[in-house]
Design a protein around this motif. Structure first.
Motif, PDB file in Angstrom:
ATOM      1  N   TRP A   1      -6.334  14.207   6.344  1.00 15.69           N
ATOM      2  CA  TRP A   1      -5.827  13.037   5.566  1.00 15.69           C
ATOM      3  C   TRP A   1      -6.768  11.545   5.466  1.00 15.69           C
ATOM      4  O   TRP A   1      -5.946  10.988   5.918  1.00 15.69           O
ATOM      5  CB  TRP A   1      -4.930  13.015   4.427  1.00 15.69           C
ATOM      6  N   ARG A   2      -7.003  11.010   3.970  1.00 18.53           N
ATOM      7  CA  ARG A   2      -6.927   9.466   3.458  1.00 18.53           C
ATOM      8  C   ARG A   2      -6.470   9.714   2.253  1.00 18.53           C
ATOM      9  O   ARG A   2      -6.269  10.129   1.800  1.00 18.53           O
ATOM     10  CB  ARG A   2      -8.044   8.874   4.025  1.00 18.53           C
ATOM     11  N   GLU A   3      -5.490   7.856   2.377  1.00 17.31           N
ATOM     12  CA  GLU A   3      -5.349   7.402   1.136  1.00 17.31           C
ATOM     13  C   GLU A   3      -6.002   7.300   0.472  1.00 17.31           C
ATOM     14  O   GLU A   3      -7.237   5.370   1.403  1.00 17.31           O
ATOM     15  CB  GLU A   3      -4.230   6.683   1.160  1.00 17.31           C
ATOM     16  N   ILE A   4      -6.395   7.219  -1.104  1.00 15.30           N
ATOM     17  CA  ILE A   4      -7.400   6.679  -2.077  1.00 15.30           C
ATOM     18  C   ILE A   4      -6.317   5.237  -2.999  1.00 15.30           C
ATOM     19  O   ILE A   4      -7.397   4.736  -3.027  1.00 15.30           O
ATOM     20  CB  ILE A   4      -8.333   7.046  -2.212  1.00 15.30           C
ATOM     21  N   GLY A   5      -5.792   4.845  -2.476  1.00 19.24           N
ATOM     22  CA  GLY A   5      -4.683   4.586  -3.404  1.00 19.24           C
ATOM     23  C   GLY A   5      -3.747   4.953  -4.388  1.00 19.24           C
ATOM     24  O   GLY A   5      -4.099   6.130  -4.510  1.00 19.24           O
ATOM     25  N   GLU A   6      -2.601   4.028  -5.124  1.00 21.20           N
ATOM     26  CA  GLU A   6      -2.035   4.505  -5.655  1.00 21.20           C
ATOM     27  C   GLU A   6      -1.192   5.478  -5.303  1.00 21.20           C
ATOM     28  O   GLU A   6      -0.733   6.665  -6.208  1.00 21.20           O
ATOM     29  CB  GLU A   6      -2.358   5.079  -7.322  1.00 21.20           C
ATOM     30  N   GLY A   7      -1.338   5.666  -4.155  1.00 18.38           N
ATOM     31  CA  GLY A   7      -0.633   6.985  -3.903  1.00 18.38           C
ATOM     32  C   GLY A   7      -0.895   8.429  -3.410  1.00 18.38           C
ATOM     33  O   GLY A   7      -0.022   9.483  -3.020  1.00 18.38           O
TER      34      GLY A   7
END
Length: 120
Positions: free
Chosen positions: A97-103
């Motif tokens: 997975w990857r984080e796309i911001g705002e958790g």
């Protein structure tokens, strides 16, 4: 990235299992890895994750009992599950997975799942 999960099985309550997620096609060392599970009739839930910087997360339901780790040399991630309970019964999936911001996370790749059954 191709992910191959293994290690599931049937275990009595209180027992342990160690799941493995072998990756091919790319290195896991720079990736965020997670383990999710899905029980019949329930939504898939993320139970543990580890970032590329080795920051871990655990769902409250497994905190203190499960441990996620990675072996970069083997390009494999693990989920050590101890003190298993019948409610841990589910199909377990490894994911990248990857984080796309705002958790928020985006799950890019999934393994095929491995069944864990805990008898009471």
């Amino acid at each position: 990235v191709q992910l191959q999960a293994s290690g599931g099985g049937l275990v009595q309550a209180g027992g342990s299992l160690r799941l493995a997620c072998a990756a091919s096609g790319d290195s896991l060392s720079a990736r965020n890895i997670g383990w999710s599970r899905q029980a019949p009739g329930k939504q898939r839930e993320l139970v543990a994750s580890i970032t590329s910087g080795d920051v871990t997360y655990y769902a409250d339901s497994v905190k203190g009992r499960f441990a996620i780790s990675r072996d970069n040399a083997k390009n494999t991630a693990f989920l050590q599950m101890n003190t298993l309970k019948p409610e841990d019964t589910a199909t377990y999936y490894c994911t990248v997975w990857r984080e796309i911001g705002e958790g928020k996370r985006v799950f890019d790749y999934w393994g095929q799942g491995t069944q864990v059954t805990v008898s009471s």
